[in-house]
Write an enzyme that holds these catalytic residues in place. Sequence first.
Site, PDB file in Angstrom:
ATOM      1  CB  SER A 112      -9.954  -5.986   2.288  1.00  0.00           C
ATOM      2  OG  SER A 112      -9.375  -7.123   1.669  1.00  0.00           O
ATOM      3  CE  LYS A 183      -5.690  -7.556   3.678  1.00  0.00           C
ATOM      4  NZ  LYS A 183      -7.067  -7.002   3.761  1.00  0.00           N
TER       5      LYS A 183
END
Length: 295
Positions: A112, A183
């Site tokens: 991701s 993230k």
Amino acid sequence: MDRASRRADRDAGADRAGDRAGRRVAHGGTPDAIRLPRVPQRPVDRTAVLHRSDIPLGERSAAREAQREERNGQHGFSRLLRELAIVVVVALVLSLGIKTFVAQSFWIPSGSMENALVPGDRVVVSKFTPGPISLKRGDVVVFHDPGHWLDIPHKKRSGINGALVSGLQFVGLYPSGDNDLIKRVIGLPGDHVKCCNTRGQIVVNGVGLSEPYIYPGGGTDQKKFSVTVPSGRVWVMGDNRGDSADSRFHDDGSGRTGSVPESDIIGRAVMIVWPVDRMSWLSNYSSTFDKVPQP
């Protein structure tokens, strides 16, 4: 029986044995057949030797030295074990302290955050952010799952191997990351974040972002949103926008369910440390956010 008498008996025994051997040679035997009687060796009682006045001083000194060397050898081994145990305990305490207050290693389980991070990378996470060092837009952060973002959490290891890994993770000697996420911070508390402007850019406080870290061809407009980040929370997105279940996909439009509480943030990822050929600092791309005004 005194010592002189015992020596005389031994000499007489040796003479008799010599006579018998001589007779065997005379009757056709060979010198190779001659065997002198062996005098059994008794273990030396060093303590008794040390306290007997009839033993010469030199023998007593030798016995005392041998006893001292034996005792020093035993004490030396015990001292080695004790020092080794102290070194191990100190190392574990230092590692636990560093992991708790300074830095911790994590491994990357998914794609991701490509291309900045790829599966299998090991990163060092600074515990000073948030804290003494404030969070900034663009920081890459590791955080606990804020609300079932992980559909299928990693199974816990079982058995001896699982216990060993858990113990090493606890003291900071093995990378964590099985059930944590990583993230990039896009919006800070109070920021208005939306997707997207006419150029397909994420907009923060009215400024469209030029994001060079986005995975090539991934785009960023898979889901439309417009939120104001609540106090004490941050809006996070993966660099691989087409393969990241980030704040966009967990928000109900309020900005609260999709944002991450700052209290869940473990720290800022500052460096890739493994594999060696990927070792590098992780940038927060300050030039991407330097024109974003405060809310």
